[in-house]
Design an enzyme around this catalytic site. Structure first.
Site, PDB file in Angstrom:
ATOM      1  CD  GLU A  10       2.163   1.512 -23.127  1.00  0.00           C
ATOM      2  OE1 GLU A  10       2.805   0.908 -23.965  1.00  0.00           O
ATOM      3  OE2 GLU A  10       2.595   2.461 -22.430  1.00  0.00           O
ATOM      4  CD  GLU A  56       3.197   2.531 -18.404  1.00  0.00           C
ATOM      5  OE1 GLU A  56       4.163   2.738 -19.288  1.00  0.00           O
ATOM      6  OE2 GLU A  56       2.213   1.786 -18.469  1.00  0.00           O
TER       7      GLU A  56
HETATM    8  O1  IFM Z   1       7.581  -1.148 -19.568  1.00  0.00           O
HETATM    9  C1  IFM Z   1       6.609  -0.450 -20.287  1.00  0.00           C
HETATM   10  C2  IFM Z   1       5.287  -0.670 -19.811  1.00  0.00           C
HETATM   11  O2  IFM Z   1       4.840  -2.067 -19.757  1.00  0.00           O
HETATM   12  C3  IFM Z   1       4.383   0.019 -21.019  1.00  0.00           C
HETATM   13  N1  IFM Z   1       4.810   1.156 -21.231  1.00  0.00           N
HETATM   14  C4  IFM Z   1       6.041   1.496 -21.505  1.00  0.00           C
HETATM   15  C5  IFM Z   1       7.205   0.707 -20.241  1.00  0.00           C
HETATM   16  C6  IFM Z   1       8.281   1.292 -20.949  1.00  0.00           C
HETATM   17  O3  IFM Z   1       8.760   0.603 -21.876  1.00  0.00           O
END
Ligand code: IFM
Length: 465
Positions: free
Chosen positions: A185, A364
């Site tokens: 990210e 994710e």
């Molecule tokens: O917890 C975070 C993660 O570290 C990165 N992506 C989003 C998740 C939820 O906010």
């Protein structure tokens, strides 16, 4: 030559045409869960780990909603063997985790902490012995504080140091790793850390945010070169988060906001990685002079990758005034994020049309839910199951349309430290008891395990797998 016969089910099958249990994911599909080092490891002062920007950030009152930190978190550093066994018992085929840079190089550069490398060595071996494929990410936000003290991501020194760190880790673990992710990210690293200051290191400046945005992509490019030379057979990519934006008003203020938000949050990183450079209209709109961008940087950033990691949670509705779109949410998670699975399908199709990549992993996807209640000793989280089912159904549809999605990682294996929110929001498939740190799989964990075993979303018998 061996002749392999594929059944319609192996190929994903036509939607429910021949199979009463509905369409099936490809048999080669990778099923896993995802975590990150600072959010679960704890043990921040153990075995020679150096200080990270998150240790420092958490120590300032007011930065974390509940005043907590990742100092203990899930204590995964000391409980990793039980966590690997937990994943095995849940039929997970893969595990996405991150390596803590300050555990390996306490000062970010220079002296190696062998004990830190040994930890990841043991974890990788343990995963492989359990039949779980390790999917490591080299950076999930825990920059060594020593490098922040020298300018952090606003300085070119950090991408250069990151490439050396990547080389060290890949040289040590590379004989057992098939898939490397450089950065998690980049938007959150630069935007939250340097532009708004809501994350570590807590700086708030447009100029610093933009400088960081370039350096974090440069770090990806420089590390990719090292991965290619040391582990030429491994797959390598980057994980980008997307929050598809839709405009709810024709008002000029809405049109203006939409352009900047959509470019910065959705296209700023994938566009240069795909070789199209930074979105020009927003570069001009923000008055970014690009002094940080040196000759050859964009070529480094746009080297071919083997896969794009996609993180998706929600969409955003943009009107003339911030927050206006919230009135249109039909369902939300505990964090107030709208549940909108159709936007996930839209995203995967749009990415593949605009920036086609050889493969995608959903690195994710998941939800913090409010309704985790106990029923007959089980942790009931029907709304999390609904969220996962809806998003996986979208994924199934885009795979059938030909988008090469190779795997899915649920966020997260464990309830964990949710950054500036502390422990208020719980994304885990597995509950972590706040006092004892006992792991208790929620109903969603059992549901997801069955999906992983069978490839079906809806109640297929286990024997089918
Ligand atoms: O917890 C975070 C993660 O570290 C990165 N992506 C989003 C998740 C939820 O906010």
């Amino acid at each position: 030559m061996e002749i392999v016969t594929m059944t319609p089910a192996d190929l994903g099958g036509p939607a429910g045409a021949t199979d009463p249990a509905g369409p099936r994911f490809p048999s080669t599909f990778v099923w896993g869960t995802s975590t990150s080092a600072y959010q679960i490891e704890g043990a921040t002062a153990q075995d020679g780990r150096g200080e990270s920007i998150w240790d420092r950030f958490c120590s300032t009152a007011g930065n974390i909603a509940d005043g907590s930190s990742g100092a203990v978190a899930c204590d995964h550093y000391n409980r990793w063997e039980a966590d690997v066994e937990l994943m095995r018992s849940l039929s997970m085929g893969a595990y996405r985790f991150s390596i803590a840079w300050p555990r390996v190089l306490p000062d970010g550069v220079g002296r190696t902490n062998e004990a830190g490398l040994d930890f990841y060595d043991r974890l990788v071996d343990g995963l492989l012995a359990a039949g779980i494929e390790p999917f490591p990410t080299l950076y999930h936000w825990d920059l060594p504080q020593a490098l922040e003290d020298r300018g952090g991501w606003t300085s070119r020194l950090v991408p250069e140091a990151f490439a050396d760190y990547a080389e060290l880790v890949v040289a040590r673990l590379g004989d057992r790793i098939g898939t490397w992710t450089t950065i998690n990210e980049p938007f959150v690293v630069s935007n939250h850390g340097y532009l708004t200051g809501e994350h570590a290191p807590g700086r708030a400046s447009l100029a610093e945010g933009l400088a960081a945005s370039h350096h974090v992509l440069l770090a990806h490019g420089m590390a990719l070169e090292r991965i290619r030379s040391i582990a030429p057979h491994a797959e390598a990519g980057i994980t980008v988060n997307f929050t598809p934006a839709f405009r709810t008003s024709e008002a000029p203020a809405a049109v203006d906001r939409f352009q900047v938000v959509d470019d910065l949050e959705n296209w700023w990183y994938i566009s240069p990685v795909a070789g199209h450079g930074y979105p020009q209209r927003t570069v001009e709109r923000l008055g970014w002079q690009q002094h940080e961008v040196k000759d050859d940087d964009m070529a480094l950033i746009s080297q071919p990758i083997d896969f794009l990691g996609v993180n998706f949670y929600t969409r955003q509705l943009i009107g003339a005034v911030e927050g206006e779109g919230r009135a249109l949410h039909r369902r939300s998670t505990a964090m107030g994020w709208e549940v909108h699975a159709e936007s996930f399908g839209w995203l995967m199709r749009t990415l593949h049309e605009r920036f086609p990549m050889p493969a995608y992993y959903v690195t994710e996807n998941g939800a913090a839910m409010p309704d985790t209640t106990r029923r007959d000793g089980r942790v009931a989280d029907a709304d999390r199951i609904a969220y996962l089912r809806e998003h996986l159904a979208q994924l199934q549809a885009v795979i059938e349309e030909g988008v090469p999605v190779k795997g899915y990682f649920a966020w997260s294996l464990l309830d964990n430290f949710e950054w500036a929110h502390g422990y208020r929001y719980r994304f885990g498939l597995v509950e972590v008891a706040p006092d004892t740190l006992e792991r208790i799989p929620k109903e969603s964990a059992h549901w997801y395990a069955q999906v992983a075993r069978t490839g079906y979303l809806d109640g297929a018998a286990d024997e089918v797998g």
